[in-house]
Design a protein around this motif. Structure first.
Motif, PDB file in Angstrom:
ATOM      1  N   UNK A  46      79.849 -48.656 -24.340  1.00 56.11           N
ATOM      2  CA  UNK A  46      78.240 -48.335 -24.379  1.00 56.11           C
ATOM      3  C   UNK A  46      77.835 -47.910 -23.365  1.00 56.11           C
ATOM      4  N   UNK A  47      77.180 -47.015 -22.752  1.00 56.34           N
ATOM      5  CA  UNK A  47      76.741 -46.984 -21.329  1.00 56.34           C
ATOM      6  C   UNK A  47      75.440 -45.479 -21.456  1.00 56.34           C
ATOM      7  N   UNK A  48      74.015 -46.109 -21.201  1.00 60.37           N
ATOM      8  CA  UNK A  48      72.722 -45.356 -21.369  1.00 60.37           C
ATOM      9  C   UNK A  48      72.584 -44.880 -20.230  1.00 60.37           C
ATOM     10  N   UNK A  49      72.761 -43.931 -19.552  1.00 60.32           N
ATOM     11  CA  UNK A  49      72.026 -42.799 -18.111  1.00 60.32           C
ATOM     12  C   UNK A  49      71.188 -42.196 -18.676  1.00 60.32           C
ATOM     13  N   UNK A  50      69.738 -42.565 -17.617  1.00 56.08           N
ATOM     14  CA  UNK A  50      68.450 -41.183 -17.717  1.00 56.08           C
ATOM     15  C   UNK A  50      68.791 -41.083 -15.884  1.00 56.08           C
ATOM     16  N   UNK A  51      68.511 -39.428 -16.340  1.00 57.94           N
ATOM     17  CA  UNK A  51      67.041 -39.238 -15.204  1.00 57.94           C
ATOM     18  C   UNK A  51      66.579 -38.687 -15.281  1.00 57.94           C
ATOM     19  N   UNK A  52      65.344 -38.520 -14.307  1.00 58.47           N
ATOM     20  CA  UNK A  52      63.666 -38.197 -14.704  1.00 58.47           C
ATOM     21  C   UNK A  52      63.680 -37.428 -12.963  1.00 58.47           C
ATOM     22  N   UNK A  53      63.407 -36.064 -12.870  1.00 65.76           N
ATOM     23  CA  UNK A  53      62.853 -35.628 -12.084  1.00 65.76           C
ATOM     24  C   UNK A  53      60.996 -35.630 -11.623  1.00 65.76           C
ATOM     25  N   UNK A  54      60.368 -35.717 -11.242  1.00 68.00           N
ATOM     26  CA  UNK A  54      58.364 -35.488 -10.679  1.00 68.00           C
ATOM     27  C   UNK A  54      58.435 -34.689 -10.937  1.00 68.00           C
ATOM     28  N   UNK A  55      57.524 -33.393 -10.889  1.00 70.76           N
ATOM     29  CA  UNK A  55      57.056 -32.640 -10.961  1.00 70.76           C
ATOM     30  C   UNK A  55      56.488 -32.209  -9.181  1.00 70.76           C
ATOM     31  N   UNK A  56      56.822 -31.223  -8.634  1.00 71.01           N
ATOM     32  CA  UNK A  56      56.195 -31.826  -6.583  1.00 71.01           C
ATOM     33  C   UNK A  56      55.044 -30.941  -6.349  1.00 71.01           C
ATOM     34  N   UNK A  57      54.506 -31.216  -7.062  1.00 66.41           N
ATOM     35  CA  UNK A  57      53.252 -30.035  -6.969  1.00 66.41           C
ATOM     36  C   UNK A  57      52.206 -30.721  -6.802  1.00 66.41           C
ATOM     37  N   UNK A  61      50.585 -35.828  -9.419  1.00 66.19           N
ATOM     38  CA  UNK A  61      49.937 -36.252  -8.004  1.00 66.19           C
ATOM     39  C   UNK A  61      50.644 -37.904  -8.498  1.00 66.19           C
ATOM     40  N   UNK A  62      51.265 -38.480  -9.656  1.00 66.57           N
ATOM     41  CA  UNK A  62      51.539 -39.380 -10.947  1.00 66.57           C
ATOM     42  C   UNK A  62      52.857 -39.181 -10.728  1.00 66.57           C
ATOM     43  N   UNK A  63      53.607 -37.740 -10.321  1.00 69.40           N
ATOM     44  CA  UNK A  63      55.167 -37.707 -10.926  1.00 69.40           C
ATOM     45  C   UNK A  63      55.968 -38.772 -10.464  1.00 69.40           C
ATOM     46  N   UNK A  64      55.379 -39.554  -9.429  1.00 69.73           N
ATOM     47  CA  UNK A  64      57.247 -40.265  -9.301  1.00 69.73           C
ATOM     48  C   UNK A  64      56.631 -41.523 -10.362  1.00 69.73           C
ATOM     49  N   UNK A  65      55.552 -41.583 -10.670  1.00 71.19           N
ATOM     50  CA  UNK A  65      55.391 -42.620 -11.407  1.00 71.19           C
ATOM     51  C   UNK A  65      55.784 -42.161 -13.047  1.00 71.19           C
ATOM     52  N   UNK A  66      55.792 -41.318 -13.381  1.00 71.61           N
ATOM     53  CA  UNK A  66      55.967 -40.751 -14.172  1.00 71.61           C
ATOM     54  C   UNK A  66      57.744 -40.579 -14.403  1.00 71.61           C
ATOM     55  N   UNK A  67      57.987 -40.497 -13.079  1.00 66.80           N
ATOM     56  CA  UNK A  67      59.502 -40.285 -13.576  1.00 66.80           C
ATOM     57  C   UNK A  67      60.197 -41.546 -14.342  1.00 66.80           C
ATOM     58  N   UNK A  68      59.671 -43.012 -13.194  1.00 66.62           N
ATOM     59  CA  UNK A  68      60.644 -43.989 -13.723  1.00 66.62           C
ATOM     60  C   UNK A  68      59.773 -44.803 -15.597  1.00 66.62           C
ATOM     61  N   UNK A  69      58.652 -44.358 -15.736  1.00 66.27           N
ATOM     62  CA  UNK A  69      58.553 -44.566 -16.747  1.00 66.27           C
ATOM     63  C   UNK A  69      59.233 -43.513 -17.909  1.00 66.27           C
ATOM     64  N   UNK A  70      59.608 -42.241 -17.351  1.00 65.09           N
ATOM     65  CA  UNK A  70      61.046 -41.887 -18.018  1.00 65.09           C
ATOM     66  C   UNK A  70      61.971 -42.123 -18.051  1.00 65.09           C
TER      67      UNK A  70
END
Length: 195
Positions: A46-57, A61-70
């Motif tokens: 069993x493997x779980x993988x997630x990829x998130x892309x913060x919005x570059x707009x 301005x905190x989307x890098x954090x948002x993607x880590x939380x995602x």
């Protein structure tokens, strides 16, 4: 021997490999890479993988954090479903679980993580100036999410926002197993901050 030179160890049935590359627009504008990725080996098969892309707009301005939380919340929530995959008999049961339980739980936990982060570190005056008048706190953390839960019997894929999950058939031809989102227009995307 550093981490990139370590030999691959027996990872079980699935092996997750990740990489991230800063795009040309980010290099040109001086924006940081806002991608995040996580792979959790839940068990030998069993493997779980997630990829998130913060919005570059600038409003996100905190989307890098948002993607880590995602990716963190997606993997945590998905591990429960991963452990129950073998008990499902039909794809319809899994689809019902993904739409009825998994995605809402990921969204709820992501929002909780954002609110906790904001409570611990409110927006600076400079960040406040980047917000639109009616922006919810969540907008600053905007991110998309791709998630895979791979078991011995099932492969579960889900997506919030743009991005593609690409499979390669045995003959080398590509497969896009997640249907496209008709609401994407090339300029805007569905986001964890809007679902």
């Amino acid at each position: 021997m550093n981490d990139t030179q370590r030999p691959l160890q027996d990872a079980g049935y699935w092996l997750g490999l990740t990489a991230s590359q800063m795009g040309a627009a980010h290099k040109y504008s001086g924006l940081p890479n806002q991608d995040a990725v996580a792979v959790h080996q839940v068990g030998p098969d069993l493997l779980v993988a997630a990829v998130a892309d913060g919005h570059g707009h600038h409003r996100h301005f905190r989307s890098a954090r948002g993607s880590r939380f995602a990716v963190a919340t997606a993997c945590q929530v998905a591990e429960d479903l991963a452990g129950r995959l073998e008990g499902f008999e039909t794809g319809g049961q899994i689809r019902s679980e993904v739409f009825g339980q998994l995605v809402p739980a990921i969204t709820e936990r992501w929002r909780e993580a954002v609110h906790e982060d904001y409570a611990a570190e409110p927006f600076t005056p400079q960040e406040q100036a980047a917000r639109a008048a009616d922006d919810d706190v969540l907008v600053a953390y905007g991110s998309t999410l791709l998630l895979a839960i791979a078991g011995r019997k099932w492969l579960v894929l889900t997506q919030i926002g743009d991005g593609d999950i690409l499979g390669i058939r045995p003959d080398g031809r590509p497969l896009l197993p997640v249907p496209g989102d008709p609401s994407l227009d090339g300029h805007q995307t569905t986001s964890l901050c809007t679902v």
